[in-house]
Design a protein around this motif. Sequence first.
Motif, PDB file in Angstrom:
ATOM      1  N   ASN A 171       0.850  -1.190   0.000  1.00 39.14           N
ATOM      2  CA  ASN A 171       0.000   0.000   0.000  1.00 39.14           C
ATOM      3  C   ASN A 171       0.889   1.245   0.000  1.00 39.14           C
ATOM      4  O   ASN A 171       1.218   1.819   1.024  1.00 39.14           O
ATOM      5  CB  ASN A 171      -0.970  -0.028   1.182  1.00 39.14           C
ATOM      6  N   TYR A 322     -11.242   1.869   0.379  1.00 40.29           N
ATOM      7  CA  TYR A 322     -10.418   0.674   0.564  1.00 40.29           C
ATOM      8  C   TYR A 322     -10.997  -0.563  -0.130  1.00 40.29           C
ATOM      9  O   TYR A 322     -10.304  -1.288  -0.837  1.00 40.29           O
ATOM     10  CB  TYR A 322     -10.284   0.438   2.078  1.00 40.29           C
ATOM     11  N   ASP A 326     -10.057  -3.493  -3.505  1.00 38.00           N
ATOM     12  CA  ASP A 326      -9.965  -4.923  -3.201  1.00 38.00           C
ATOM     13  C   ASP A 326     -10.876  -5.729  -4.129  1.00 38.00           C
ATOM     14  O   ASP A 326     -10.547  -6.861  -4.502  1.00 38.00           O
ATOM     15  CB  ASP A 326     -10.308  -5.197  -1.728  1.00 38.00           C
TER      16      ASP A 326
HETATM   17  N1  ARG Z   1      -1.941  -2.700   4.101  1.00 43.35           N
HETATM   18  C1  ARG Z   1      -3.159  -3.034   4.753  1.00 43.35           C
HETATM   19  C2  ARG Z   1      -3.051  -2.665   6.216  1.00 43.35           C
HETATM   20  O1  ARG Z   1      -1.965  -2.470   6.707  1.00 43.35           O
HETATM   21  C3  ARG Z   1      -3.480  -4.502   4.678  1.00 43.35           C
HETATM   22  C4  ARG Z   1      -3.837  -4.976   3.312  1.00 43.35           C
HETATM   23  C5  ARG Z   1      -4.591  -6.244   3.361  1.00 43.35           C
HETATM   24  N2  ARG Z   1      -4.905  -6.755   2.069  1.00 43.35           N
HETATM   25  C6  ARG Z   1      -5.938  -6.455   1.331  1.00 43.35           C
HETATM   26  N3  ARG Z   1      -6.059  -7.038   0.157  1.00 43.35           N
HETATM   27  N4  ARG Z   1      -6.849  -5.601   1.730  1.00 43.35           N
HETATM   28  O2  ARG Z   1      -4.058  -2.576   6.892  1.00 43.35           O
END
Ligand code: ARG
Length: 587
Positions: A171, A322, A326
């Motif tokens: 991310n 978010y 996804d």
């Molecule tokens: N980077 C995100 C966090 O730290 C988690 C990602 C989880 N994966 C997903 N496909 N949403 O909360």
Amino acid sequence: MFIHYKEIWKQRIANAINALLAENGLPETVAASSVVVKIPPQSSMGDLGFPMFAYTKLLRKAPPQIAQSALEKLADSGASGGVKVMGPHVNIFLDRAETVLELLKESALREKGSFGKPETLKGARIMLEFSSPNTNKPLHLGHLRNDILGESISRILAACGADVRKVCIINDRGVHICKSMLAYQAYGEGKTPESERVKSDHFVGKWYVRFNQMSKEDPCVEEKAQDMLRKWEAGDEEVTALWKKMNEWAVAGMKETYKRTGVSFDAYYFESKTYLLGKDEIARGLEKGVFYKADDGAVMIDLSTEGLGEKALLRKDGTSIYITQDIGTAIFRHEDWAFDRLIYVVGSEQQHHFKTLFSILDKLGYEWAKNLYHLSYGMVNLPEGKMKSREGTVVDADDLLDSLKEMALQEIKGKEREEAVGNPDEIAEKVALGALHYYLLQVSAAKDMLFNPKESLSFNGNTGPYLQYMGARISSMLRKAALKDGALARPAAKPEMLSGDAEWEVVKTLLDYNSAIAAAAEKMDSSVVATYLYSLSKSFSKFYHDCPILNADNPDLVAARLALSEAALFVLKDALNLVGIPFLDVM
Ligand code: ARG
């Protein structure tokens, strides 16, 4: 492939029950898979126990009577091994000589690496997403749990024949990274990780901490971070250049940590590339009537019948959320690599998110949505007062690894083993990883836990280093055997000599490896392998203690015991790898 002795006996019991049913003119049959098998509390009571309670209704008899009739049927079938009725159970005493022979024949296949490998997932395509960090901060203790869960489950699934693809989504986009950028822009003065001699992800993390201080003094900076994000989205050159630089630092640093812990990925996805995915899908869902437009213009879905409430999918200004990406990313991944199953290793605080995501994909009509799985794991903390991170809130992964390593090194020095181990630094690093990974995996994923560094490093007890020590002990014995006039070169001509109780426990534990891996894969639970490793080490330790190996009085017995030790070492090594514990041949 090796057929597990438990399976063979389940089939025999099913056959016996079916013969009794047929004899009584009853149409029902029982399947071998439904037969319950229990391990008797003491080995003097047998190796396997089959309770007969389940058949009382069908056969209209009391369990002890059924057990007696089943025993007669088993005797008719000529099955080898002892069979005894013990109350409501049929207990089996395996033919030790036959079983040992079978085991050592099987373990001769070890060069092909197939020993103990069930084929329960042969051909299945399974994608696993794990770690998935944000780029504003370095990895922390929670990531270490996530990483080893993902890595270990991947190895376990692959051991069952699955084609596994490990992926990580980074991310790298959003207001969080803009915050680090903003602080750096204001106070960075062109400093770099190199100029400051700081690991590059920690360098980025420092600016994030700095931003939080800035924000306390001047809340306006929050708005500035949002501005910066808008500039990034508009492709502003200066912002993009800084964004690129800081992300490169963050990701490079994280990759060093992955390398250090033995974690790897087949593919990385970057949110900056995927964040627009999903928007088209929202439009399609709107047309199909899966989604609706709220009065304020936001796109919503009503999942109240699923108990998940209402959820926004696009904001009123049309920007994604978010979950939007996804949705898009899952579809994209399936097009990219058609998986049969996709497992997300993500913290339990996102349970609602994943339930919602899976439900939406199902409503959009994606067949594979039924095979999405959230492997949710609990929080991990250090006991109060132990080591705080430099940011004072979360426990930094690299710092924790460093201090575990330092503790392991002190242990090696304390025992004056520096010379014996050759490279104390390398050994300490591996012991640290063994301690960490075993401690994290021995608890089932769903539970919150405390990581106790000192306890994890203890050499005696249920720990990673204890298992590593067992491996080193067997290795050292085999090295001695090799020196001793070719004891190792002697084939185990009489494996049936391994019929003592301590040897027999090792034999049975080795035979259980196959079903332990299969069970771990089915439950997606590495703690099954951790538990298995501990019982293997315990049974080997008893054998080692009770039975002289190199000094046994008969050369055939020496050869047989060495063959058993080699088989145990092979399985130990193999299983250690499944839970990310480095194998050591000296310690
Ligand atoms: N980077 C995100 C966090 O730290 C988690 C990602 C989880 N994966 C997903 N496909 N949403 O909360």
